[in-house]
Design an enzyme around this catalytic site. Structure first.
Site, PDB file in Angstrom:
ATOM      1  CG  HIS A 159      56.461  43.501  69.266  1.00 23.12           C
ATOM      2  ND1 HIS A 159      57.475  44.432  69.321  1.00 23.12           N
ATOM      3  CD2 HIS A 159      55.378  44.156  68.767  1.00 23.12           C
ATOM      4  CE1 HIS A 159      57.038  45.592  68.882  1.00 23.12           C
ATOM      5  NE2 HIS A 159      55.770  45.463  68.539  1.00 23.12           N
TER       6      HIS A 159
ATOM      7  CD  GLU B 186      51.165  47.792  65.229  1.00 23.39           C
ATOM      8  OE1 GLU B 186      49.994  47.782  65.682  1.00 23.39           O
ATOM      9  OE2 GLU B 186      52.169  48.112  65.887  1.00 23.39           O
TER      10      GLU B 186
END
Length: 229
Positions: free
Chosen positions: A9, A94
């Site tokens: 990201h 994550e």
């Protein structure tokens, strides 16, 4: 050409201000204006790499990866005719940091993690990298089934997080824990790209390993050095 591309990201609020973890849940962190620009440019680069082929997108459901997908898609001008699939999968999220996020950024505990090794260390009420590998392995089973479907596109883009990318590469190439410990997170919106060499799709090292947009000098794979460089 058949490719599987892992994309970290763009720059997030947590990348520029680690104290924000004490004020906002990890999954709600958004991209910074710089992060949005990174994602847009990454989409442009990806378009130059793959050309006009259709793409299957898999994304972490965190807000910063969603933001990255939308700006990445806009940068590459990937309209509905190019996006074969857009699927959010929580297995690509994550690493869970547990109590650390509830009390702010715990630099002391992170320092202990760095000294003892990332793979087996588990933050209180969180995950170790070994835990992350379990869910990445499960995701790879899904991906492998999708790759075998008739008409599935030649290009797969996975928008996720730095640690998930490292674990994915460890699992794909069957790296040892010691080799995994030599890896570092790639810069925001950098790519790990697996390019098909031969044979049918399967979860084996039949892919060459490339990095984009620039080489990552941190990577030192002793047993795979000739293949990766």
């Amino acid at each position: 050409m058949k490719t599987i591309t892992l994309i970290r990201h763009g720059e997030s609020e947590g990348n520029v201000d680690k104290t924000i973890y004490s004020r906002k849940p990890d999954y709600t962190l958004r991209l910074t204006p710089n992060g949005r620009d990174q994602a847009y440019k990454a989409g442009q680069l990806y378009k130059r790499i793959i050309g006009n082929g259709k793409i299957a997108f898999y994304c972490s459901p965190f807000f910063r990866t969603r933001d990255t997908f939308y700006d990445f898609r806009e940068g590459g001008d990937f309209g509905a005719d190019k996006v074969y699939l857009h699927y959010e999968d929580s297995r690509l999220r994550e690493q869970e940091w547990g109590q650390r996020l509830g009390v702010g950024f715990d630099s002391e505990m992170e320092s202990i993690r760095d000294k003892t090794g990332h793979y087996y260390f588990r933050f209180p009420n969180g995950e170790s990298c070994a835990d992350v590998e379990n869910r990445i392995s499960s995701f790879l089973n899904t991906l492998n089934r999708d790759l075998e479907k008739p008409g599935f596109p030649d290009h797969v883009a996975i928008i996720t997080h730095g640690m998930a990318m490292r674990v994915f590469i460890k699992r794909w190439f069957h790296l040892s824990v010691e080799e995994f410990e030599l890896m570092k997170n790639p810069p925001n919106c950098s790519f790990y790209q697996l390019v098909k060499n031969k044979g049918k799709y399967d979860l084996s090292p039949e892919f060459s390993f490339l990095t984009h947009p620039a080489p990552c000098n941190e990577f030192q794979y002793s047993r795979f050095e000739s293949q990766f460089r």
